[in-house]
Design an enzyme around this catalytic site. Sequence first.
Site, PDB file in Angstrom:
ATOM      1  N   LYS A 132       3.082   9.850   8.534  1.00 14.08           N
ATOM      2  CA  LYS A 132       2.463   9.343   9.758  1.00 14.08           C
ATOM      3  C   LYS A 132       3.142   9.822  11.042  1.00 14.08           C
ATOM      4  O   LYS A 132       2.859  10.900  11.535  1.00 14.08           O
ATOM      5  CB  LYS A 132       2.355   7.823   9.698  1.00 14.08           C
ATOM      6  CG  LYS A 132       1.300   7.346   8.679  1.00 14.08           C
ATOM      7  CD  LYS A 132       1.057   5.871   8.778  1.00 14.08           C
ATOM      8  CE  LYS A 132       0.000   5.380   7.791  1.00 14.08           C
ATOM      9  NZ  LYS A 132      -1.356   5.808   8.101  1.00 14.08           N
ATOM     10  N   PHE A 161       0.860  -1.188   0.000  1.00 14.24           N
ATOM     11  CA  PHE A 161       0.000   0.000   0.000  1.00 14.24           C
ATOM     12  C   PHE A 161       0.894   1.234   0.000  1.00 14.24           C
ATOM     13  O   PHE A 161       1.740   1.400   0.876  1.00 14.24           O
ATOM     14  CB  PHE A 161      -0.933   0.037   1.211  1.00 14.24           C
ATOM     15  CG  PHE A 161      -1.875   1.218   1.172  1.00 14.24           C
ATOM     16  CD1 PHE A 161      -3.052   1.157   0.441  1.00 14.24           C
ATOM     17  CD2 PHE A 161      -1.559   2.388   1.832  1.00 14.24           C
ATOM     18  CE1 PHE A 161      -3.910   2.247   0.377  1.00 14.24           C
ATOM     19  CE2 PHE A 161      -2.408   3.477   1.777  1.00 14.24           C
ATOM     20  CZ  PHE A 161      -3.590   3.416   1.053  1.00 14.24           C
ATOM     21  N   ASP A 210       9.374   2.500   1.335  1.00 14.83           N
ATOM     22  CA  ASP A 210       8.236   3.221   1.887  1.00 14.83           C
ATOM     23  C   ASP A 210       8.211   2.977   3.389  1.00 14.83           C
ATOM     24  O   ASP A 210       7.872   1.901   3.861  1.00 14.83           O
ATOM     25  CB  ASP A 210       6.948   2.715   1.218  1.00 14.83           C
ATOM     26  CG  ASP A 210       5.693   3.404   1.716  1.00 14.83           C
ATOM     27  OD1 ASP A 210       5.713   3.936   2.840  1.00 14.83           O
ATOM     28  OD2 ASP A 210       4.680   3.393   0.989  1.00 14.83           O
TER      29      ASP A 210
END
Length: 388
Positions: A236, A122, A207
Amino acid sequence: MSSLFPTYAKWEVEAEKGQGTYLFDQNGKQYIDFVQGIAVSNLGHCHPKVTEVVKSQLDTLWHSSNLFQIEKQEEVAKVLVENSVADCAFFCNSGAEANEAAIKLARKATGKHKIITLQNSFHGRTFATMSATGQEKIHTGFGPLVSSFVYAPLNDIEALKELIDDDVAAIMVEVVQGEGGVRVMEQSYANELTQLTQQHQILLIIDEVQTGIGRTALAFAYQHFGLSPDIITLAKGLGNGFPVGAMLGKAHLKPYFQAGSHGSTFGGNPLAMTAAKAVLEEIFDEDFYNEIKEKANDLKASLQKELANFSIIKEVRGLGFLIGVECTKPIDKILRKTREKGLLVLPAGPNVIRLLPPLNVTYEQMNEAVHILADSIKEVYETSSVSL
């Protein structure tokens, strides 16, 4: 009737207040929050130091534009590169934006267009990052995707080799697939990944949007595997709830992102940089990493022990405070039950319970969370003598 697009399957909880590990709803009910904004509030809700400095910055300057010098950008960039293999940083507002920047930079620097990502990955929901994501459910209904993304299974090096040709600009991976089921890269795969990228002169993009900023008990998850990515993407946990993202790159890529090649109106604004600086000062510390590691190992061991006799439990896995409990049956009823009992946890696919506690969670809070989860499983599904 709501005036919102129904893009989220919202829970029945309306969050009104947060403090550390705890979240409180509109009725004052207290929850142990092992969601933390989906791995965002790594220091817990409303961390005193982060809150204090952001409040102070609010009275000074919110926004100026990247046409101006912003000293806090330089300060945050310095900390990030000193704690990674990177040499320079670009600031944006989210993980998707960071991954967009990474894709653009990789294609521009190499002159090639093909990027290999992994199945069940993702990377975001913009057109490029959605195309990079190796999940069909994310693609459905949006027509032709951005071309030149191909997908290989995690930990299958032979399948990866078959996709490599002269058109490959980069391989883009998560070392722990958070949304994809909390699946961890194997060390042997990491070793061969390094050899392949070097052999074929392919850029390696990692990532770290969910795994970075201490989540796995190191600054970045790639450091557990001896990897040396050309590009790292973050978001995040970087702002502890304040929207901020970053793309880090090695020095050889700097000539390809010159003035006018990429940008962000709000990226790296003074408020975001103030929050990020305070977060990094708290998290980037060897003693804190050791504390996270000890607590995370304790939580994982407690889960394995307490859930061992439940027939639906297949595996407890993860890295640091990114932990997944894989079940043989759907978990939606379990998640509803944990919420009823005062624990917030996440799915990572239909059969995996994902736990994302704040990095400064206490042993008492972890023990209470494990007991609530065990009681919830017991109430929803029958137990048996089957052990892990």
